[in-house]
Design an enzyme around this catalytic site. Structure first.
Site, PDB file in Angstrom:
ATOM      1  CG  ASN A   1      -1.769   1.029   1.381  1.00 19.12           C
ATOM      2  OD1 ASN A   1      -1.750   1.974   0.445  1.00 19.12           O
ATOM      3  ND2 ASN A   1      -2.375   1.470   2.531  1.00 19.12           N
TER       4      ASN A   1
ATOM      5  CE  LYS B   1      -0.064   3.278   4.790  1.00 21.44           C
ATOM      6  NZ  LYS B   1      -0.353   3.468   6.082  1.00 21.44           N
TER       7      LYS B   1
ATOM      8  CG  HIS C   1      -5.874   1.892   5.316  1.00 18.96           C
ATOM      9  ND1 HIS C   1      -5.481   2.898   6.277  1.00 18.96           N
ATOM     10  CD2 HIS C   1      -4.930   1.067   5.286  1.00 18.96           C
ATOM     11  CE1 HIS C   1      -4.401   2.551   6.670  1.00 18.96           C
ATOM     12  NE2 HIS C   1      -3.749   1.493   6.080  1.00 18.96           N
TER      13      HIS C   1
ATOM     14  CD  GLU D   1      -3.007   5.512   6.614  1.00 20.03           C
ATOM     15  OE1 GLU D   1      -3.091   5.802   5.565  1.00 20.03           O
ATOM     16  OE2 GLU D   1      -2.097   5.053   7.295  1.00 20.03           O
TER      17      GLU D   1
ATOM     18  CD  GLU E   1      -3.506  -2.355   7.350  1.00 22.35           C
ATOM     19  OE1 GLU E   1      -2.577  -2.681   6.870  1.00 22.35           O
ATOM     20  OE2 GLU E   1      -4.109  -1.499   7.130  1.00 22.35           O
TER      21      GLU E   1
ATOM     22  N   GLY F   1       2.424   2.331  10.773  1.00 21.95           N
ATOM     23  CA  GLY F   1       3.050   3.783  10.560  1.00 21.95           C
ATOM     24  C   GLY F   1       4.060   3.750  12.009  1.00 21.95           C
TER      25      GLY F   1
ATOM     26  CB  SER G   1       5.163  -1.398  12.200  1.00 16.98           C
ATOM     27  OG  SER G   1       4.588  -0.058  12.404  1.00 16.98           O
TER      28      SER G   1
ATOM     29  N   GLY H   1       2.804  -1.148   4.267  1.00 17.40           N
ATOM     30  CA  GLY H   1       2.776   0.219   4.001  1.00 17.40           C
ATOM     31  C   GLY H   1       4.157   0.730   3.757  1.00 17.40           C
TER      32      GLY H   1
HETATM   33  P1  PGA Z   1       2.798   0.365   7.633  1.00 15.61           P
HETATM   34  O1  PGA Z   1       1.355   0.550   7.145  1.00 15.61           O
HETATM   35  O2  PGA Z   1       3.373  -1.018   6.954  1.00 15.61           O
HETATM   36  O3  PGA Z   1       3.409   1.683   7.132  1.00 15.61           O
HETATM   37  O4  PGA Z   1       2.749   0.362   9.101  1.00 15.61           O
HETATM   38  C1  PGA Z   1       0.502  -0.293   6.791  1.00 15.61           C
HETATM   39  C2  PGA Z   1      -0.818  -0.084   6.210  1.00 15.61           C
HETATM   40  O5  PGA Z   1      -1.387   1.063   6.553  1.00 15.61           O
HETATM   41  O6  PGA Z   1      -1.555  -0.723   5.322  1.00 15.61           O
END
Ligand code: PGA
Length: 249
Positions: free
Chosen positions: A9, A11, A95, A97, A167, A173, A212, A233
């Protein structure tokens, strides 16, 4: 029996040129990743260009979101039919976000799920609890409610195509990964409630971990019986890290 999947992803990152470079490198290195399905989810503006770069490889294309409506006067939105038209086969939905910053509700997500299925896109459907939910030991309830309000509305045929991504919001993140035990516990819980609703079909549902995930922790996470891969991500923006994760089964 279940498909192993590692999805990147991106983003809101990369220029189109950088995205093309990254996609081409992933396509080239995907020869090393065996049976694992690799999926790239770049921004909308990159979809057609990335589609060109991964053509002929085993890498598949995904969007990060789609509109809840079919077409028409919805300024700034991108329809599922348009996404499918780029060659994308997948679409991330729900997601955290999107839920948090753009107010996506379960009602919106139900419409988006319908749009995906109507246009032949496979949803990568995200669920996960926030830190306070986990601290108050309400995390199982939160995830169960998210699924009951959305995925439970699917018919058997639709359910047979969905990919779930667990998630935990506190791990996205932040550099804080769920422990291997925490991931397995929640993935097994998700599979159990999906089995209660949809029966043995849930044995074939890929449930990905996200938050992460990186080359140092992927092996321990993916070794779990109910963890079928990852939604990645930050680490998906570096080709070597992404491929290292994809070869961590
Ligand atoms: P991250 O994001 O690996 O940067 O923690 C994962 C995601 O939001 O899909």
């Amino acid at each position: 029996m279940r498909k192993k999947i590692v999805a990147g992803n991106w983003k809101m990152n990369t220029t189109v040129a950088k995205g093309e470079e990254l996609a081409a490198a992933v396509a080239e290195k995907s020869k090393e990743t065996g049976e694992t399905l690799l999926v790239l989810a770049p921004p909308f503006t990159h979809l057609t260009k990335v589609a060109d770069k991964i053509k002929g490889s085993q890498v598949q294309l995904s969007a990060q979101n789609c509109a809840a409506e079919t077409s028409g006067a919805y300024t700034g939105e991108v329809a599922a039919s348009m996404i499918a038209d780029t060659g994308a086969k997948y679409c991330i939905l729900g997601h955290s976000e999107r839920r948090e910053y753009y107010g996506e509700t379960d009602a919106t997500l139900n419409k988006k799920l319908e749009q995906c299925y109507a246009n032949g896109l496979i949803p990568i459907f995200c669920v996960g609890e926030k830190l306070n939910d986990r601290e108050s030991e309400n995390h199982f309830n939160v995830v169960k409610t998210q699924l009951e309000n959305t995925v439970f509305n699917l018919n058997d045929e639709q359910f047979g195509k969905i990919i779930i991504a667990y998630e935990p919001v506190w791990a996205i993140g932040t550099g804080k990964t769920a422990s291997s035990e925490q991931a397995q516990e929640m993935h097994a819980f998700i599979r159990r409630i999906l089995t209660e609703k949809f029966g043995a079909k849930a044995d074939c549902t890929s449930i990905l971990y996200g938050g992460s995930c990186n080359p140092s922790n992927a092996k321990a996470l993916f070794a779990n019986k109910d963890v079928d891969g990852g939604l990645i991500g930050g680490a998906s923006l570096k080709v070597d890290d992404f491929i290292a994760i994809a070869t961590s089964f």
